[in-house]
Write a protein that holds these residues in place. Structure first.
Motif, PDB file in Angstrom:
ATOM      1  N   PRO A 506      73.116 -72.125 -24.520  1.00  0.00           N
ATOM      2  CA  PRO A 506      73.741 -70.909 -24.655  1.00  0.00           C
ATOM      3  C   PRO A 506      72.700 -69.602 -25.241  1.00  0.00           C
ATOM      4  O   PRO A 506      72.634 -68.418 -24.695  1.00  0.00           O
ATOM      5  CB  PRO A 506      74.922 -70.873 -25.694  1.00  0.00           C
ATOM      6  CG  PRO A 506      75.179 -72.289 -25.425  1.00  0.00           C
ATOM      7  CD  PRO A 506      74.106 -72.960 -25.245  1.00  0.00           C
ATOM      8  N   HIS A 507      72.089 -70.011 -26.210  1.00  0.00           N
ATOM      9  CA  HIS A 507      70.960 -69.169 -26.683  1.00  0.00           C
ATOM     10  C   HIS A 507      69.591 -68.978 -25.677  1.00  0.00           C
ATOM     11  O   HIS A 507      69.389 -67.913 -25.742  1.00  0.00           O
ATOM     12  CB  HIS A 507      70.447 -69.761 -28.113  1.00  0.00           C
ATOM     13  CG  HIS A 507      71.649 -69.921 -29.221  1.00  0.00           C
ATOM     14  ND1 HIS A 507      71.854 -68.688 -29.885  1.00  0.00           N
ATOM     15  CD2 HIS A 507      72.312 -70.911 -29.533  1.00  0.00           C
ATOM     16  CE1 HIS A 507      72.977 -69.284 -30.613  1.00  0.00           C
ATOM     17  NE2 HIS A 507      73.110 -70.490 -30.352  1.00  0.00           N
ATOM     18  N   ARG A 508      69.342 -69.972 -25.052  1.00  0.00           N
ATOM     19  CA  ARG A 508      68.518 -69.928 -24.083  1.00  0.00           C
ATOM     20  C   ARG A 508      68.817 -69.002 -22.948  1.00  0.00           C
ATOM     21  O   ARG A 508      68.071 -68.229 -22.345  1.00  0.00           O
ATOM     22  CB  ARG A 508      68.037 -71.357 -23.594  1.00  0.00           C
ATOM     23  CG  ARG A 508      67.164 -72.087 -24.242  1.00  0.00           C
ATOM     24  CD  ARG A 508      66.436 -73.233 -23.670  1.00  0.00           C
ATOM     25  NE  ARG A 508      67.168 -73.996 -22.813  1.00  0.00           N
ATOM     26  CZ  ARG A 508      68.012 -75.057 -23.287  1.00  0.00           C
ATOM     27  NH1 ARG A 508      67.841 -75.383 -24.521  1.00  0.00           N
ATOM     28  NH2 ARG A 508      68.892 -75.776 -22.351  1.00  0.00           N
ATOM     29  N   GLY A 509      70.197 -68.971 -22.607  1.00  0.00           N
ATOM     30  CA  GLY A 509      70.499 -68.081 -21.682  1.00  0.00           C
ATOM     31  C   GLY A 509      70.839 -66.656 -21.931  1.00  0.00           C
ATOM     32  O   GLY A 509      70.385 -65.753 -21.131  1.00  0.00           O
ATOM     33  N   VAL A 510      71.010 -66.348 -23.452  1.00  0.00           N
ATOM     34  CA  VAL A 510      70.815 -64.739 -23.724  1.00  0.00           C
ATOM     35  C   VAL A 510      69.462 -64.604 -23.609  1.00  0.00           C
ATOM     36  O   VAL A 510      69.083 -63.393 -23.255  1.00  0.00           O
ATOM     37  CB  VAL A 510      71.438 -65.008 -25.232  1.00  0.00           C
ATOM     38  CG1 VAL A 510      71.172 -63.449 -25.747  1.00  0.00           C
ATOM     39  CG2 VAL A 510      72.934 -65.341 -25.294  1.00  0.00           C
ATOM     40  N   GLN A 511      68.460 -65.342 -24.011  1.00  0.00           N
ATOM     41  CA  GLN A 511      67.054 -64.806 -24.218  1.00  0.00           C
ATOM     42  C   GLN A 511      66.415 -64.895 -22.478  1.00  0.00           C
ATOM     43  O   GLN A 511      65.838 -63.567 -22.231  1.00  0.00           O
ATOM     44  CB  GLN A 511      66.097 -66.063 -24.739  1.00  0.00           C
ATOM     45  CG  GLN A 511      64.649 -65.742 -24.868  1.00  0.00           C
ATOM     46  CD  GLN A 511      64.134 -66.925 -25.352  1.00  0.00           C
ATOM     47  OE1 GLN A 511      64.021 -67.931 -24.832  1.00  0.00           O
ATOM     48  NE2 GLN A 511      63.100 -66.529 -26.496  1.00  0.00           N
ATOM     49  N   ARG A 512      67.171 -65.525 -21.587  1.00  0.00           N
ATOM     50  CA  ARG A 512      66.708 -65.281 -20.272  1.00  0.00           C
ATOM     51  C   ARG A 512      67.232 -64.106 -19.666  1.00  0.00           C
ATOM     52  O   ARG A 512      66.423 -63.305 -18.834  1.00  0.00           O
ATOM     53  CB  ARG A 512      67.108 -66.535 -19.576  1.00  0.00           C
ATOM     54  CG  ARG A 512      66.670 -66.625 -17.978  1.00  0.00           C
ATOM     55  CD  ARG A 512      67.017 -68.024 -17.313  1.00  0.00           C
ATOM     56  NE  ARG A 512      66.362 -69.021 -17.784  1.00  0.00           N
ATOM     57  CZ  ARG A 512      67.149 -69.916 -18.669  1.00  0.00           C
ATOM     58  NH1 ARG A 512      68.213 -69.925 -18.445  1.00  0.00           N
ATOM     59  NH2 ARG A 512      66.395 -70.941 -18.836  1.00  0.00           N
ATOM     60  N   TRP A 513      68.513 -63.981 -20.001  1.00  0.00           N
ATOM     61  CA  TRP A 513      69.032 -62.534 -19.639  1.00  0.00           C
ATOM     62  C   TRP A 513      68.413 -61.202 -20.204  1.00  0.00           C
ATOM     63  O   TRP A 513      68.226 -60.297 -19.441  1.00  0.00           O
ATOM     64  CB  TRP A 513      70.607 -62.686 -20.307  1.00  0.00           C
ATOM     65  CG  TRP A 513      71.320 -61.300 -19.962  1.00  0.00           C
ATOM     66  CD1 TRP A 513      71.946 -60.563 -20.869  1.00  0.00           C
ATOM     67  CD2 TRP A 513      71.772 -60.862 -18.672  1.00  0.00           C
ATOM     68  NE1 TRP A 513      72.573 -59.513 -20.619  1.00  0.00           N
ATOM     69  CE2 TRP A 513      72.629 -59.703 -19.041  1.00  0.00           C
ATOM     70  CE3 TRP A 513      71.464 -61.008 -17.395  1.00  0.00           C
ATOM     71  CZ2 TRP A 513      73.287 -59.041 -18.219  1.00  0.00           C
ATOM     72  CZ3 TRP A 513      72.241 -60.265 -16.518  1.00  0.00           C
ATOM     73  CH2 TRP A 513      73.149 -59.376 -16.848  1.00  0.00           C
ATOM     74  N   VAL A 514      67.843 -61.371 -21.354  1.00  0.00           N
ATOM     75  CA  VAL A 514      67.189 -60.230 -21.889  1.00  0.00           C
ATOM     76  C   VAL A 514      65.836 -59.918 -21.165  1.00  0.00           C
ATOM     77  O   VAL A 514      65.386 -58.969 -20.747  1.00  0.00           O
ATOM     78  CB  VAL A 514      66.958 -60.429 -23.498  1.00  0.00           C
ATOM     79  CG1 VAL A 514      65.733 -59.276 -23.981  1.00  0.00           C
ATOM     80  CG2 VAL A 514      68.247 -60.286 -24.275  1.00  0.00           C
ATOM     81  N   ALA A 515      65.042 -61.375 -20.889  1.00  0.00           N
ATOM     82  CA  ALA A 515      63.968 -61.174 -20.075  1.00  0.00           C
ATOM     83  C   ALA A 515      64.133 -60.445 -18.619  1.00  0.00           C
ATOM     84  O   ALA A 515      63.430 -59.753 -18.151  1.00  0.00           O
ATOM     85  CB  ALA A 515      63.473 -62.576 -20.017  1.00  0.00           C
ATOM     86  N   ASP A 516      65.320 -60.995 -18.015  1.00  0.00           N
ATOM     87  CA  ASP A 516      65.551 -60.369 -16.596  1.00  0.00           C
ATOM     88  C   ASP A 516      65.970 -59.000 -16.768  1.00  0.00           C
ATOM     89  O   ASP A 516      65.813 -58.208 -15.702  1.00  0.00           O
ATOM     90  CB  ASP A 516      66.686 -61.306 -15.991  1.00  0.00           C
ATOM     91  CG  ASP A 516      66.195 -62.721 -15.583  1.00  0.00           C
ATOM     92  OD1 ASP A 516      64.903 -62.761 -15.458  1.00  0.00           O
ATOM     93  OD2 ASP A 516      67.064 -63.409 -15.342  1.00  0.00           O
ATOM     94  N   LEU A 517      66.621 -58.577 -17.875  1.00  0.00           N
ATOM     95  CA  LEU A 517      67.009 -57.268 -17.849  1.00  0.00           C
ATOM     96  C   LEU A 517      66.036 -56.367 -18.150  1.00  0.00           C
ATOM     97  O   LEU A 517      65.921 -55.112 -17.612  1.00  0.00           O
ATOM     98  CB  LEU A 517      67.997 -57.054 -19.167  1.00  0.00           C
ATOM     99  CG  LEU A 517      69.509 -57.444 -19.033  1.00  0.00           C
ATOM    100  CD1 LEU A 517      70.057 -57.474 -20.335  1.00  0.00           C
ATOM    101  CD2 LEU A 517      70.290 -56.738 -18.105  1.00  0.00           C
ATOM    102  N   ASN A 518      64.914 -56.624 -18.965  1.00  0.00           N
ATOM    103  CA  ASN A 518      63.768 -56.019 -19.132  1.00  0.00           C
ATOM    104  C   ASN A 518      62.825 -55.931 -17.655  1.00  0.00           C
ATOM    105  O   ASN A 518      62.508 -54.971 -17.405  1.00  0.00           O
ATOM    106  CB  ASN A 518      62.688 -56.689 -20.042  1.00  0.00           C
ATOM    107  CG  ASN A 518      63.146 -56.392 -21.585  1.00  0.00           C
ATOM    108  OD1 ASN A 518      63.380 -55.011 -21.798  1.00  0.00           O
ATOM    109  ND2 ASN A 518      62.891 -57.347 -22.258  1.00  0.00           N
ATOM    110  N   ARG A 519      62.952 -57.042 -16.953  1.00  0.00           N
ATOM    111  CA  ARG A 519      62.179 -56.872 -15.678  1.00  0.00           C
ATOM    112  C   ARG A 519      62.822 -56.030 -14.774  1.00  0.00           C
ATOM    113  O   ARG A 519      62.256 -55.120 -14.249  1.00  0.00           O
ATOM    114  CB  ARG A 519      62.262 -58.311 -15.301  1.00  0.00           C
ATOM    115  CG  ARG A 519      61.585 -58.327 -13.899  1.00  0.00           C
ATOM    116  CD  ARG A 519      61.902 -59.751 -13.074  1.00  0.00           C
ATOM    117  NE  ARG A 519      63.322 -60.314 -13.072  1.00  0.00           N
ATOM    118  CZ  ARG A 519      64.150 -59.829 -12.192  1.00  0.00           C
ATOM    119  NH1 ARG A 519      63.861 -59.046 -11.378  1.00  0.00           N
ATOM    120  NH2 ARG A 519      65.431 -60.296 -12.485  1.00  0.00           N
TER     121      ARG A 519
END
Length: 643
Positions: A506-519
């Protein structure tokens, strides 16, 4: 430093000119650090250091240090005419020497003070100043050539807010040095796609627990993490990786430690004498006397120093509201009205305007950012129009309203729908940054994840929803460290971010979400080119409180450059939810906060769907969307269809 020429006046060396003295006394000097403080020089073939300090109420001043066994009789300073400045050249003293000023006040006390203009200091709790040379060979010319574009109001600005001492630490709990931080931080910011980093104050501060907001050294990066050149290396490294650097800067108050600026020469030199003006009611610190011309010169010089010497790309000013209002956090009778009988600090207002004028005159490619928590008008509007002249302002109203709303159980959110929609009544009044900052995850407030309601799955979904809503909304973005991985505990400056949490999906998912939002934020012009102003946002659905759904369009500057954002703030999957759109044809699902890769349930629209010729929300076409639970959807029209 610079092209300053050593002059001999009355038989003694000096860096001061008549113009320096004039500008200093006028309150408009922006380069005082070139003439005051400690400067290694050579005079008539003798290498040494020229010391200069402003202490107009002192009866006698000496420079003391490890070079004279801290003996105030050895190197007495002479007054520079009637300027209130004392000077002394000490042969044989060079970079690395420890020193302070020994002052005898006309009022009796003897004081031992650090240099207000020191470039380097001992590691706290030691407090001596250190003679230093700021020579450094920068390698960021490519960044400086383009940073005007990268800092522009129409550019994607996504800021990672960070406290240097507690982002990462070694296994034994030691701080990372500036040079150790550089490659780790740059790689992390690149991986997650942030465009800028903002450091909580790096200026020297005695009390680590103040996070840097109680400053004693307005011209020295804290020595806890290395030398001035080490900090330059950190900024330089980040620039070479294409990452901007914003520094927190605190002109609203300063530390009361005995070696600092307070009662510097036995008088209230930098601060107001009256405690109704001179003591900050929230922190018990001293507040600057903006009425005093020399103090304004000191602060102007400090601000410009970090832009000039450390290549900072922006300054974020802390607690601006406490500067603007004489009655800030004060009860009746605890404050003094201005000469017009009002509550506005006219001198502080004039100082802020002058500061912004000078910053943008000398560095038009940087930004100044105000943390201003009231509805003071035109904070980020030009001084020529009556504004304060900042480039950007933190939207504290958005932050408070959104966090208040998100903390509600979804079943109750329909009664607080206005917390989501009210912002658009004022969003175009200023150039806003949307801040989820350190202030929201300390002092018992809990972490962002901890604020979210529901079971564990819903907490993570709500956090992704919050972050998705921020990135979708008009305004620049700011996220404090730890929020991007879903930290469970609130921020503790004595411990590193909970990086071990990334072992859990779940924590990796949040981090991946932030990376994709920034992209997405960087690559879709509709999401950033009109962050500031009223032309980049259009409501589609603002009134569906019963379903707790909002939908809006973000418009770019070109025809079909548009992104549709739909947020479902309940855990209920809504099938066939019709949303009007301006164009027919295929609409592609760019991001879905409920994707399984982020830890979601996988509900969505199979990558996109076709608009139907069914009018809705004032548009001729509409999409029958599946709205995933507690999630944000981003969609955009595909290529225009041939007639």
């Amino acid at each position: 430093m610079g092209d300053r020429e050593v002059r001999i006046v009355d038989g003694e060396p000096t860096l001061l000119t008549e113009q320096d003295l004039w500008l200093f006394a006028e309150g408009t000097h922006t380069r005082l650090y070139e003439v005051l403080g400690a400067h290694p020089i050579t005079v008539e073939g003798k290498a040494g250091t020229l010391f200069a300090v402003w202490a107009p109420d002192a009866e006698a001043v000496s420079v003391v240090g490890d070079f004279n066994r801290w003996d105030p009789e050895r190197h007495r300073m002479r007054p520079h005419r009637q300027s209130g400045i004392w000077e002394c050249f000490v042969p044989g003293v060079g970079p690395g020497a420890l020193y302070k000023y020994h002052l005898t006040s006309r009022h009796g006390p003897r004081l031992l003070k650090a240099d207000p203009f020191a470039f380097h200091s001992e590691v706290p709790p030691r407090s001596a100043s250190v003679v230093w040379d700021l020579a450094y060979r920068w390698g960021d010319s490519a960044w400086l050539q383009v940073r005007g574009e990268r800092n522009a109001l129409g550019a994607p600005i996504s800021i990672y807010e960070l406290h240097l001492g507690s982002w990462q630490r070694t296994e034994d709990g030691r701080y990372l040095t500036y040079r150790e931080l550089a490659p780790r931080l740059a790689a992390y910011l690149e991986e997650l796609g942030f465009t800028h980093v903002e450091f909580l104050p790096v200026m020297e501060h005695p009390f680590y627990g103040s996070w840097g907001y109680q400053i004693t050294g307005y011209f020295a990066p804290t020595s806890r993490y290395g030398t001035p050149q080490d900090f330059m290396y950190l900024v330089d490294y980040l620039h070479q990786k294409g990452i901007g650097v914003i520094l927190d800067w605190v002109p609203s108050h300063f530390a009361t430690d005995g070696h600092g600026l307070g009662q510097f020469d036995g008088s209230h030199l930098y601060e107001h004498a009256d405690p109704r003006r001179g003591i900050h009611p929230d922190w018990g610190s001293f507040t600057f006397n903006y009425n005093r011309h020399e103090v304004r010169s000191f602060l102007l010089s400090s601000a410009l120093f970090w832009l000039e010497q450390y290549h900072a790309d922006g300054l974020r000013l802390d607690a601006v509201a406490s500067m603007l209002y004489l009655d800030y956090s004060r009860a009746t009778g605890e404050w003094i009205p201005n000469e017009q009988g009002g509550r506005e600090d006219l001198a502080a207002i004039a100082f802020l305007r002058k500061l912004n004028e000078e910053v943008y005159r000398q560095f038009p490619d940087v930004q100044t950012i105000a943390e201003e928590s009231t509805a003071w008008p035109m904070v980020s509007r030009p001084t020529s129009l009556g504004g304060l002249g900042f480039g950007l302002k933190w939207d504290m109203g958005w932050m408070h309203d959104t966090l208040h709303y998100m903390a509600k159980d979804p079943i109750h959110r329909k009664h607080h729908h206005d917390k989501l929609t009210f912002r658009m009544l004022y969003a175009a009044h200023e150039n806003f940054v949307l801040p989820l900052s350190h202030d929201e995850v300390v002092h018992g407030k809990g972490s962002l994840l901890g604020k979210m309601p529901g079971d564990e799955w819903q907490k993570f979904a709500n956090l992704r929803l919050l972050l998705g809503y921020m990135y979708a909304s008009a305004g620049k973005k700011l996220l404090f460290m730890g929020g991007e991985i879903g930290s469970w505990r609130e921020w503790d400056h004595e411990r590193a971010v909970e990086w071990a949490l990334l072992d859990h999906a779940p924590h990796r998912g949040v981090q991946r979400w932030v990376a994709d939002l920034n992209r997405l934020y960087r690559t879709e012009p509709a999401l950033h080119t009109r962050d500031c102003g009223d032309l980049g946002f259009q409501w589609v659905e603002a009134n569906d409180a019963s379903s707790s759904v909002v939908a809006f369009l973000r418009w770019g500057r070109e025809g079909r450059d548009v992104v549709l954002v739909v947020g479902n703030f309940t855990p209920v999957v809504r099938s066939g939810y019709r949303v009007g759109v301006p164009y027919p044809g295929r609409w592609v699902e760019l991001l879905n906060g409920d994707a399984t890769s982020y830890g979601g349930s996988g509900q969505g629209n199979l990558g996109g769907l076709d608009a139907e010729p069914i009018p809705s929300h004032g548009f001729p076409h509409s999409l029958p969307l599946t709205l995933p639970p507690l999630a944000t959807l981003f969609l955009k029209p595909g290529p225009a269809q041939s007639p």
